[in-house]
Design a protein around this motif. Sequence first.
Motif, PDB file in Angstrom:
ATOM      1  N   ALA A  78       0.847  -1.195   0.000  1.00  0.00           N
ATOM      2  CA  ALA A  78       0.000   0.000   0.000  1.00  0.00           C
ATOM      3  C   ALA A  78       0.883   1.246   0.000  1.00  0.00           C
ATOM      4  O   ALA A  78       1.894   1.303   0.696  1.00  0.00           O
ATOM      5  N   LYS A  79       0.465   2.241  -0.775  1.00  0.00           N
ATOM      6  CA  LYS A  79       1.178   3.523  -0.803  1.00  0.00           C
ATOM      7  C   LYS A  79       0.666   4.338   0.371  1.00  0.00           C
ATOM      8  O   LYS A  79      -0.473   4.827   0.360  1.00  0.00           O
ATOM      9  N   ILE A  80       1.486   4.485   1.424  1.00  0.00           N
ATOM     10  CA  ILE A  80       1.037   5.154   2.644  1.00  0.00           C
ATOM     11  C   ILE A  80       1.106   6.668   2.525  1.00  0.00           C
ATOM     12  O   ILE A  80       1.906   7.208   1.760  1.00  0.00           O
ATOM     13  N   ARG A  81       0.240   7.307   3.266  1.00  0.00           N
ATOM     14  CA  ARG A  81       0.219   8.773   3.374  1.00  0.00           C
ATOM     15  C   ARG A  81       0.798   9.114   4.737  1.00  0.00           C
ATOM     16  O   ARG A  81       0.349   8.602   5.757  1.00  0.00           O
ATOM     17  N   VAL A  82       1.803   9.968   4.765  1.00  0.00           N
ATOM     18  CA  VAL A  82       2.459  10.349   6.013  1.00  0.00           C
ATOM     19  C   VAL A  82       2.420  11.866   6.120  1.00  0.00           C
ATOM     20  O   VAL A  82       2.949  12.566   5.264  1.00  0.00           O
ATOM     21  N   GLU A  83       1.746  12.356   7.167  1.00  0.00           N
ATOM     22  CA  GLU A  83       1.521  13.796   7.334  1.00  0.00           C
ATOM     23  C   GLU A  83       1.708  14.183   8.796  1.00  0.00           C
ATOM     24  O   GLU A  83       1.650  13.328   9.673  1.00  0.00           O
ATOM     25  N   PRO A  84       1.829  15.482   9.056  1.00  0.00           N
ATOM     26  CA  PRO A  84       1.844  15.919  10.457  1.00  0.00           C
ATOM     27  C   PRO A  84       0.547  15.515  11.145  1.00  0.00           C
ATOM     28  O   PRO A  84      -0.525  15.584  10.547  1.00  0.00           O
ATOM     29  N   GLY A  85       0.642  15.057  12.381  1.00  0.00           N
ATOM     30  CA  GLY A  85      -0.548  14.704  13.146  1.00  0.00           C
ATOM     31  C   GLY A  85      -1.372  15.947  13.442  1.00  0.00           C
ATOM     32  O   GLY A  85      -0.830  17.023  13.684  1.00  0.00           O
ATOM     33  N   ARG A  86      -2.686  15.822  13.408  1.00  0.00           N
ATOM     34  CA  ARG A  86      -3.577  16.950  13.686  1.00  0.00           C
ATOM     35  C   ARG A  86      -4.298  16.727  15.004  1.00  0.00           C
ATOM     36  O   ARG A  86      -4.502  15.605  15.431  1.00  0.00           O
TER      37      ARG A  86
END
Length: 133
Positions: A78-86
Motif C-alpha cells: 500500500a502507498k502510505i500517506r504520512v503527514e503531520p498529526g492533527r
Amino acid sequence: ARSAQSQRSRMALSTPNVFIGNISRDTVPADVERLFARYGRIVTCKIKSEGYGFVEFEDIRDAEDAIRALNGAELDGAKIRVEPGRGTRPPPPAGNFAPGGGGGGRPSMNKSHGTGQNRVSGVAACAGPRAGG
C-alpha cells in the motif's frame, strides 16, 4: 548531515506526532515501527484497524524527516500517506498541572498511572528502551 537536510525544507510542526494513512490490512504495528524507527526514537505507535495510525517521536525534527522521506512510500503493498498529526498537542511542562488533573473521567482507559502513555487499550507498545526516559 541532518542540519543541511533539515534547514533546506524545515516544516513548522508543533508536535512530534505523525499521521499515517492508507495502511494495509496486512500491516502490523511492528512493521510500522521498523520503518519509522530509521528516522528517530519512537515514543508511541498506534495503528487502527480502519487503515490509519499515529507515530510519536521524541524529537520534532525526526518527525519532519520521516514525513518528508515516507510520504508516498510503499508498505505491505500500500502507498502510505504520512503527514503531520492533527488535533494533538505537546504534553504540559513537568510540574505544571491544569485544574482537573489527568482526565480522570475515563478510568477504564487510563491505565497509565499518570505517565501519559498507553491510555488506550489495544495499542501495541513500540520497540525500544523505555526505562528512565
